[in-house]
Design a protein around this motif. Structure first.
Motif, PDB file in Angstrom:
ATOM      1  N   TYR A  36       0.832  -1.188   0.000  1.00  0.00           N
ATOM      2  CA  TYR A  36       0.000   0.000   0.000  1.00  0.00           C
ATOM      3  C   TYR A  36       0.874   1.248   0.000  1.00  0.00           C
ATOM      4  N   LYS A  42      -4.185  11.054   3.768  1.00  0.00           N
ATOM      5  CA  LYS A  42      -5.005  10.135   2.992  1.00  0.00           C
ATOM      6  C   LYS A  42      -4.940   8.732   3.579  1.00  0.00           C
ATOM      7  N   GLY A  43      -5.911   7.911   3.182  1.00  0.00           N
ATOM      8  CA  GLY A  43      -5.846   6.518   3.559  1.00  0.00           C
ATOM      9  C   GLY A  43      -4.897   5.752   2.654  1.00  0.00           C
ATOM     10  N   PRO A  44      -4.416   4.601   3.110  1.00  0.00           N
ATOM     11  CA  PRO A  44      -3.552   3.779   2.243  1.00  0.00           C
ATOM     12  C   PRO A  44      -4.307   3.347   0.993  1.00  0.00           C
TER      13      PRO A  44
ATOM     14  N   ASP B   1     -12.417   8.880  -0.559  1.00  0.00           N
ATOM     15  CA  ASP B   1     -12.232   7.679  -1.371  1.00  0.00           C
ATOM     16  C   ASP B   1     -13.583   7.163  -1.855  1.00  0.00           C
ATOM     17  N   ARG B   9     -13.983  13.714  10.442  1.00  0.00           N
ATOM     18  CA  ARG B   9     -12.597  13.644   9.959  1.00  0.00           C
ATOM     19  C   ARG B   9     -11.630  13.984  11.084  1.00  0.00           C
ATOM     20  N   PHE B  90      -8.726   4.301  10.668  1.00  0.00           N
ATOM     21  CA  PHE B  90      -9.116   4.042   9.288  1.00  0.00           C
ATOM     22  C   PHE B  90     -10.121   2.901   9.231  1.00  0.00           C
ATOM     23  N   ARG B  94     -13.495  -4.649   2.039  1.00  0.00           N
ATOM     24  CA  ARG B  94     -12.802  -5.593   1.168  1.00  0.00           C
ATOM     25  C   ARG B  94     -13.639  -5.825  -0.069  1.00  0.00           C
ATOM     26  N   TYR B  99      -8.519  -4.368  -0.454  1.00  0.00           N
ATOM     27  CA  TYR B  99      -9.032  -3.399   0.497  1.00  0.00           C
ATOM     28  C   TYR B  99      -9.101  -1.997  -0.122  1.00  0.00           C
ATOM     29  N   PHE B 101      -9.524   1.829   1.629  1.00  0.00           N
ATOM     30  CA  PHE B 101      -9.548   2.532   2.908  1.00  0.00           C
ATOM     31  C   PHE B 101     -10.256   3.872   2.775  1.00  0.00           C
ATOM     32  N   GLY B 102     -10.880   4.277   3.876  1.00  0.00           N
ATOM     33  CA  GLY B 102     -11.402   5.620   3.959  1.00  0.00           C
ATOM     34  C   GLY B 102     -10.281   6.615   4.184  1.00  0.00           C
ATOM     35  N   SER B 103     -10.641   7.882   4.316  1.00  0.00           N
ATOM     36  CA  SER B 103      -9.645   8.943   4.475  1.00  0.00           C
ATOM     37  C   SER B 103      -9.183   9.127   5.905  1.00  0.00           C
TER      38      SER B 103
END
Lengths: 113, 110
Positions: A36, A42-44, B1, B9, B90, B94, B99, B101-103
């Motif tokens: 990742y 930001k998220g991965p 995302d 947040r 986070f 899936r 995966y 991921f959110g922010s």
């Protein structure tokens, strides 16, 4: 118990160089190994992944090398660019146990212009 | 995302107060996960869900609970926040390509 160990913790590379990040795992039941990429705030995001039935996978400038007997896998970034500067995480999971990803500690990559 | 949002947040809360973080997906995926990210530790799994009302613990579940009453929502609750729970949280789903991921939610416990 840290099941996935990642090195180095930080890496500085010149533009155009090769970045190499290594990971080692303990659980031989792992059967999915993703990498990742994460930018600040930001998220991965999934970069590239491999399964243990192949020894190498290449997508553009990114290559995963996998050594099942040594329980190691690595990410190679060819022709590294300043835009590649980010944190990289290796991970591993066992698909039959809910696909729970176990992550390495992360590598902060800086590519200098 | 795309397909996954986290709220809030950012949050600052006091020690001892309960806190709930929300993860919402529009993808209708079965599996959802909560991770925390701390320097030097990567991402560590707190809890995950494999369906409505079906949840299980991860490696760092103490002090956290989760609920999933609808496919699209997965809630993480800190029952009594402590300073050690200051972290970035986070949520992930899936999907077919792995995966997403959110922010993230940056939580500070003071």
């Amino acid at each position: 118990q840290q099941q996935v160990k990642q090195s180095p913790q930080s890496l500085i590379v010149q533009k155009g160089g090769i970045s190499i990040i290594n990971c080692a795992y303990e659980n031989t039941a792992f059967d999915y190994f993703p990498w990742y990429q994460q930018f600040p705030g930001k998220g991965p995001a999934l970069l590239i992944a491999i399964r243990p039935d192949v020894s190498e996978k290449k997508e553009g400038r990114f290559t995963i090398s996998f050594n099942k007997s040594a329980k190691q896998f690595s990410l190679h970034i060819m022709d590294s660019q300043p835009g590649d500067s980010a944190t990289y995480f290796c991970a591993a999971s066992q698909e039959t146990s809910g696909s729970r990803l176990t992550f390495g500690e992360g590598t902060q990559l800086t590519v200098n212009p | 995302d795309a397909g996954i949002t986290q709220s809030p947040r950012h949050k600052v809360t006091e020690t001892g107060t309960p806190v709930t973080l929300r993860c919402h997906q529009t993808e209708n995926h079965r599996y959802m996960y909560w991770y925390r990210q701390d320097p030097g530790h990567g991402l560590r799994l707190i809890h995950y869900s494999y369906g409505v009302k079906d949840t299980d613990k991860g490696e760092v579940s103490d002090g956290y609970s989760v609920s999933r009453s609808k496919t699209e929502d997965f809630l993480l609750t800190l029952e009594s926040a402590t300073s050690s729970q200051t972290s970035v949280y986070f949520c992930a789903i899936r999907g077919y390509l792995g995966y997403t991921f959110g922010s993230g939610t940056r939580l500070t416990v003071v």
